[in-house]
Design a protein around this motif. Structure first.
Motif, PDB file in Angstrom:
ATOM      1  N   UNK A   1       0.845  -1.306   0.033  1.00  0.00           N
ATOM      2  CA  UNK A   1       0.049   0.075  -0.027  1.00  0.00           C
ATOM      3  C   UNK A   1       0.758   1.270   0.062  1.00  0.00           C
ATOM      4  N   UNK A   2       1.990   1.213   0.797  1.00  0.00           N
ATOM      5  CA  UNK A   2       2.791   2.297   1.001  1.00  0.00           C
ATOM      6  C   UNK A   2       3.302   2.415  -0.454  1.00  0.00           C
ATOM      7  N   UNK A   3       3.898   1.527  -1.231  1.00  0.00           N
ATOM      8  CA  UNK A   3       4.483   1.871  -2.558  1.00  0.00           C
ATOM      9  C   UNK A   3       3.379   2.402  -3.470  1.00  0.00           C
ATOM     10  N   UNK A   4       2.131   2.207  -3.257  1.00  0.00           N
ATOM     11  CA  UNK A   4       1.225   2.902  -4.356  1.00  0.00           C
ATOM     12  C   UNK A   4       0.718   4.165  -3.931  1.00  0.00           C
ATOM     13  N   UNK A   5       0.609   4.251  -2.432  1.00  0.00           N
ATOM     14  CA  UNK A   5      -0.260   5.360  -2.115  1.00  0.00           C
ATOM     15  C   UNK A   5       0.543   6.134  -1.130  1.00  0.00           C
ATOM     16  N   UNK A   6       1.850   5.682  -0.931  1.00  0.00           N
ATOM     17  CA  UNK A   6       2.551   6.474  -0.112  1.00  0.00           C
ATOM     18  C   UNK A   6       2.456   5.829   1.453  1.00  0.00           C
ATOM     19  N   UNK A   7       3.538   6.222   2.453  1.00  0.00           N
ATOM     20  CA  UNK A   7       3.324   5.864   3.688  1.00  0.00           C
ATOM     21  C   UNK A   7       2.011   6.114   4.436  1.00  0.00           C
ATOM     22  N   UNK A   8       1.433   7.296   4.042  1.00  0.00           N
ATOM     23  CA  UNK A   8       0.285   7.509   4.914  1.00  0.00           C
ATOM     24  C   UNK A   8      -0.935   6.670   4.823  1.00  0.00           C
ATOM     25  N   UNK A   9      -1.115   5.998   3.408  1.00  0.00           N
ATOM     26  CA  UNK A   9      -1.969   5.174   3.309  1.00  0.00           C
ATOM     27  C   UNK A   9      -1.730   3.703   4.165  1.00  0.00           C
ATOM     28  N   UNK A  10      -0.684   3.444   4.151  1.00  0.00           N
ATOM     29  CA  UNK A  10      -0.315   2.434   5.166  1.00  0.00           C
ATOM     30  C   UNK A  10      -0.626   2.335   6.339  1.00  0.00           C
ATOM     31  N   UNK A  11      -0.214   3.620   6.942  1.00  0.00           N
ATOM     32  CA  UNK A  11      -0.502   4.054   8.425  1.00  0.00           C
ATOM     33  C   UNK A  11      -1.921   3.960   8.769  1.00  0.00           C
ATOM     34  N   UNK A  12      -2.873   4.671   7.814  1.00  0.00           N
ATOM     35  CA  UNK A  12      -4.251   4.926   7.792  1.00  0.00           C
ATOM     36  C   UNK A  12      -4.919   3.465   7.836  1.00  0.00           C
ATOM     37  N   UNK A  13      -4.370   2.505   6.986  1.00  0.00           N
ATOM     38  CA  UNK A  13      -5.270   1.267   7.297  1.00  0.00           C
ATOM     39  C   UNK A  13      -4.847   0.612   8.522  1.00  0.00           C
ATOM     40  N   UNK A  14      -3.319   0.759   8.791  1.00  0.00           N
ATOM     41  CA  UNK A  14      -3.046  -0.159  10.044  1.00  0.00           C
ATOM     42  C   UNK A  14      -3.937   0.399  11.355  1.00  0.00           C
ATOM     43  N   UNK A  15      -4.216   1.801  11.129  1.00  0.00           N
ATOM     44  CA  UNK A  15      -5.082   2.357  12.396  1.00  0.00           C
ATOM     45  C   UNK A  15      -6.632   1.863  12.133  1.00  0.00           C
ATOM     46  N   UNK A  16      -7.005   1.749  10.927  1.00  0.00           N
ATOM     47  CA  UNK A  16      -8.499   1.190  10.799  1.00  0.00           C
ATOM     48  C   UNK A  16      -8.701  -0.242  11.406  1.00  0.00           C
ATOM     49  N   UNK A  17      -7.356  -0.858  10.983  1.00  0.00           N
ATOM     50  CA  UNK A  17      -7.464  -2.456  11.487  1.00  0.00           C
ATOM     51  C   UNK A  17      -7.416  -2.565  12.932  1.00  0.00           C
ATOM     52  N   UNK A  18      -6.385  -1.902  13.583  1.00  0.00           N
ATOM     53  CA  UNK A  18      -6.249  -1.818  14.926  1.00  0.00           C
ATOM     54  C   UNK A  18      -7.713  -1.536  15.499  1.00  0.00           C
ATOM     55  N   UNK A  19      -8.198  -0.130  15.221  1.00  0.00           N
ATOM     56  CA  UNK A  19      -9.426   0.214  16.011  1.00  0.00           C
ATOM     57  C   UNK A  19     -10.634  -0.634  15.734  1.00  0.00           C
ATOM     58  N   UNK A  20     -10.870  -1.230  14.506  1.00  0.00           N
ATOM     59  CA  UNK A  20     -11.832  -2.210  14.325  1.00  0.00           C
ATOM     60  C   UNK A  20     -11.587  -3.443  15.155  1.00  0.00           C
ATOM     61  N   UNK A  21     -10.295  -3.962  15.649  1.00  0.00           N
ATOM     62  CA  UNK A  21      -9.887  -5.016  16.554  1.00  0.00           C
ATOM     63  C   UNK A  21     -11.123  -4.895  17.695  1.00  0.00           C
TER      64      UNK A  21
END
Length: 380
Positions: A338-358
């Motif tokens: 995801x970071x390769x395609x959308x930058x590091x911000x995209x990866x951080x955002x997805x990680x935040x969503x997954x953790x919070x959704x847990x």
């Protein structure tokens, strides 16, 4: 006895921590490989650990926690010492895989011994502090050893520390639970335990937030014009402080509440890295993720072993902790792509969503709910 267990845990994971900075440098140095092969070596260790954890749980339940601990520490010692004679990548990867098996055995044996304690909440928390102490101090010591005497000093020290943990482990009891000593092995013992699946998936969600900083924070800081040494130190300091200062809370509070708080803090911190890409935002994110990680593992382990007979706790601990390796692998691969395609911000955002959704796994949190180890009512 708990003191010896904690020393064993600190020693075994100091041995692992010593290799954290040394392995990448060795792969790209003497083995003359590209940085991508560092990822392969990490993946080999993690995959071996995932595959070995069910076996480690069975060993801990059937042969005893001490057997799992000592076998794992001996494997860690032997694979570290064998690095002195390694000059080819295939053998190096084999040794890293065996080390993953050793880590799984040692961790499951130690964590299950802690869960057997008459005050399991407190023991699990102290155990997790000892593990993190070893992992956090290992890299610092390794850099000093490498600067003084090269890789050989790191390999020998890691081997000696692990061997010392194995020797001390021999003085520990087979288990701390009388019902385990007197009970015959359950022939129906499974390789995974269903009671550990919900806390395991919660742990996996938490690990996505941890992976966001452990794998990608250096790149994020480089883009901001900084470096990550002090940030990782602060992260580790916050995590250990939460477990030391909040040890009574971690031992007695309802673990579902702790799990929800942990996942929301971790998710918020990861999202903050994407939403506030600045030095100040990074410091806030590091503090939030460190606090979330400090609360998480003790809660997940307490949920996993709650109400289980001692002869099943090794399987439950192994099942829960296997989700760390699964989470790290899936997060590293997904966030990297995801970071390769959308930058590091995209990866951080997805990680935040997954953790919070847990956190949804543990809602609603009822006022009277107290899953996990019973309250410690023993005299102070």
């Amino acid at each position: 006895m708990i003191g010896r267990l904690l020393v064993c845990a600190a020693g075994a994971f100091l041995s692992i921590g010593l290799l954290i900075p040394a392995v990448p440098r060795y792969v790209t140095g003497p083995l003359d490989r590209q940085a991508g092969m560092v990822g392969v070596s990490l993946a080999v260790t993690a995959v071996a650990g995932v595959l070995a954890r069910p076996l480690a749980g069975r060993v801990a339940d059937r042969a005893g926690r001490r057997t799992a601990l000592c076998a794992g520490a001996l494997l860690l010692s032997g694979t570290s010492l064998a690095l002195l004679a390694v000059g080819r990548l295939p053998l190096f990867l084999v040794l890293r895989g065996i080390a993953g098996i050793g880590e799984a055995l040692a961790y499951v044996g130690l964590a299950t011994l802690a869960s057997d304690h008459r005050r399991p909440g407190a023991a699990i928390n102290h155990f997790s502090v000892a593990v993190n102490a070893g992992l956090l101090t290992g890299p610092v010591i390794a850099e000093t050893l490498y600067a003084a005497s090269g890789f050989a000093a790191v390999w020998v020290t890691a081997a000696a520390v692990a061997l010392g943990s194995a020797a001390l482990g021999l003085t520990l009891p087979k288990t701390m639970s009388p019902d385990t000593e007197s009970a015959s092995p359950d022939p129906r013992t499974r390789l995974y335990h269903t009671s550990a699946l919900r806390p395991g998936f919660g742990y996996l969600a938490s690990v996505w937030g941890y992976t966001a900083i452990s794998a990608f924070l250096p790149l994020h800081l480089a883009a901001l014009g900084g470096s990550g040494g002090l940030h990782f130190l602060v992260y580790g300091g916050v995590l250990v402080a939460i477990r030391l200062v909040g040890h009574r809370l971690l031992a007695t509070a309802a673990p579902t509440r702790l799990a929800v708080t942990s996942l929301l803090l971790t998710g918020t911190g990861s999202t903050l890295l994407a939403a506030w890409p600045s030095p100040a935002g990074t410091w806030c994110a590091i503090a939030l993720i460190g606090a979330g990680q400090g609360l998480g593992l003790p809660a997940f382990l307490r949920m996993a072993v709650h109400g289980l007979p001692a002869r099943e706790r090794g399987s439950a601990v192994a099942t829960t902790t296997a989700f760390f390796d699964i989470g790290f692998l899936t997060a590293a691969l997904t966030l990297g792509a995801l970071a390769d395609r959308f930058g590091l911000a995209g990866g951080f955002a997805l990680a935040g969503v997954v953790s919070a959704a847990g956190a949804l796994l543990f809602l609603p949190v009822r006022h009277h709910e107290h899953e996990g180890a019973p309250l410690d009512r023993s005299p102070r």
